[in-house]
Design a protein around this motif. Structure first.
Motif, mmCIF file in Angstrom:
data_model
loop_
_atom_site.group_PDB
_atom_site.id
_atom_site.type_symbol
_atom_site.label_atom_id
_atom_site.label_comp_id
_atom_site.label_asym_id
_atom_site.label_seq_id
_atom_site.Cartn_x
_atom_site.Cartn_y
_atom_site.Cartn_z
ATOM 1 N N PHE A 51 3.022 7.125 7.029
ATOM 2 C CA PHE A 51 2.732 5.761 6.289
ATOM 3 C C PHE A 51 1.882 5.024 7.254
ATOM 4 C CE2 PHE A 51 6.583 6.141 3.685
ATOM 5 C CZ PHE A 51 5.941 6.957 2.779
ATOM 6 N N ARG A 68 4.642 -2.712 10.374
ATOM 7 C CA ARG A 68 3.409 -2.940 10.026
ATOM 8 C C ARG A 68 3.316 -4.664 10.184
ATOM 9 N NH1 ARG A 68 -1.010 -0.985 5.418
ATOM 10 N NH2 ARG A 68 -2.665 -2.016 6.481
ATOM 11 N N GLU A 69 4.213 -5.253 9.101
ATOM 12 C CA GLU A 69 4.121 -6.551 8.975
ATOM 13 C C GLU A 69 4.577 -7.415 10.203
ATOM 14 O OE1 GLU A 69 6.078 -7.090 5.510
ATOM 15 O OE2 GLU A 69 4.683 -6.101 4.180
ATOM 16 N N ASP A 100 9.366 3.990 3.231
ATOM 17 C CA ASP A 100 8.254 2.933 3.012
ATOM 18 C C ASP A 100 8.466 1.642 3.400
ATOM 19 O OD1 ASP A 100 6.904 1.059 1.136
ATOM 20 O OD2 ASP A 100 6.009 3.069 0.288
ATOM 21 N N GLN A 101 9.802 0.967 2.904
ATOM 22 C CA GLN A 101 10.107 -0.298 3.253
ATOM 23 C C GLN A 101 10.361 -0.373 4.920
ATOM 24 O OE1 GLN A 101 10.576 -2.885 0.925
ATOM 25 N NE2 GLN A 101 10.801 -4.086 2.801
ATOM 26 N N ARG A 121 6.596 -0.662 6.139
ATOM 27 C CA ARG A 121 5.946 -1.918 6.066
ATOM 28 C C ARG A 121 6.530 -3.018 6.821
ATOM 29 N NH1 ARG A 121 3.583 -2.027 0.696
ATOM 30 N NH2 ARG A 121 3.714 0.071 -0.218
ATOM 31 N N ARG A 122 7.778 -3.098 7.020
ATOM 32 C CA ARG A 122 8.456 -4.112 8.008
ATOM 33 C C ARG A 122 8.124 -3.737 9.383
ATOM 34 N NH1 ARG A 122 14.497 -4.347 5.403
ATOM 35 N NH2 ARG A 122 13.978 -5.562 3.574
#
Length: 208
Positions: free
Chosen positions: A55, A29-30, A22-23, A26-27
């Protein structure tokens, strides 16, 4: 005891893998990078790559195998691609996913191979990266500052079986095997886990 016998081990749970994936997603995507293809490094990258696909909403998942570490931290002479991709990635935005980046040799072997297939872009992502690696991944869920062997749920039988075979003298009972694993590696296994290790490695101990 030898240095190999006394190697520290960190056991990772399935839940921790999900959180790290998940982390990682997110990285990615960001960062603004938008991969359309995920490539898992076989075999350790399969589970995190599948979570990242879920994800990030990516349907195209490929794999390649890079041989470097065998069971229980048995290193091969050098990393190399041994099972190539089965599909074209020309013009694709590729995210290469693995479980752990230790020496960096896996990523170093993968990048020139993938670049030769002419993708539009390549980024690398790992759940765990050792601080002393020679080749940094682009995206990392967690950095490991003090070196230890990372034991993932998909490698418990393989790695622990090798650890037990390397302990000399051999453990005579299940209880002794569990005690030695804890003493040498800081490793605690459930009854189900030690049963699988002993059964699938045909390790017969006294008191069984």
């Amino acid at each position: 005891m030898s240095r190999r016998e006394a190697m520290p081990v960190q056991k990772i749970s399935v839940e921790a893998v999900v959180r790290a994936s998940d982390q990682l997603a997110r990285r990615v995507r960001e960062s603004g990078f938008e991969p359309d293809t995920v490539i898992a490094v076989a075999r350790g990258g399969f589970m995190p790559a599948r979570f990242v696909c879920d994800f990030l909403g990516i349907s195209r998942l490929l794999s390649l195998k890079i041989q470097h570490y065998g069971a229980g931290a048995q290193a091969q002479p050098r990393a190399e691609v041994t099972e190539p991709l089965g599909s074209s990635i020309r013009g694709a935005s590729v995210l290469l996913v693995d479980d752990v980046n230790d020496s960096g040799e896996t990523l170093e072997a993968a990048r020139p191979y993938l670049e030769g297939l002419e993708p539009a872009a390549i980024r690398t992502a790992v759940l765990h990266e050792k601080a002393n690696t020679a080749c940094r991944a682009d995206f990392v869920a967690e950095t490991i500052d003090e070196w230890r062997w990372i034991l993932y749920p998909w490698a418990v039988v393989e790695d622990v079986g090798q650890f037990l075979r390397e302990i000399h003298p051999r453990s005579a009972t299940r209880e002794e095997a569990l005690a030695r694993l804890k003493d040498l590696h800081g490793l605690e296994l459930s009854e189900a886990e030690i049963d699988r290790v002993l059964y699938f490695h045909d390790l017969s101990l006294g008191g069984e």
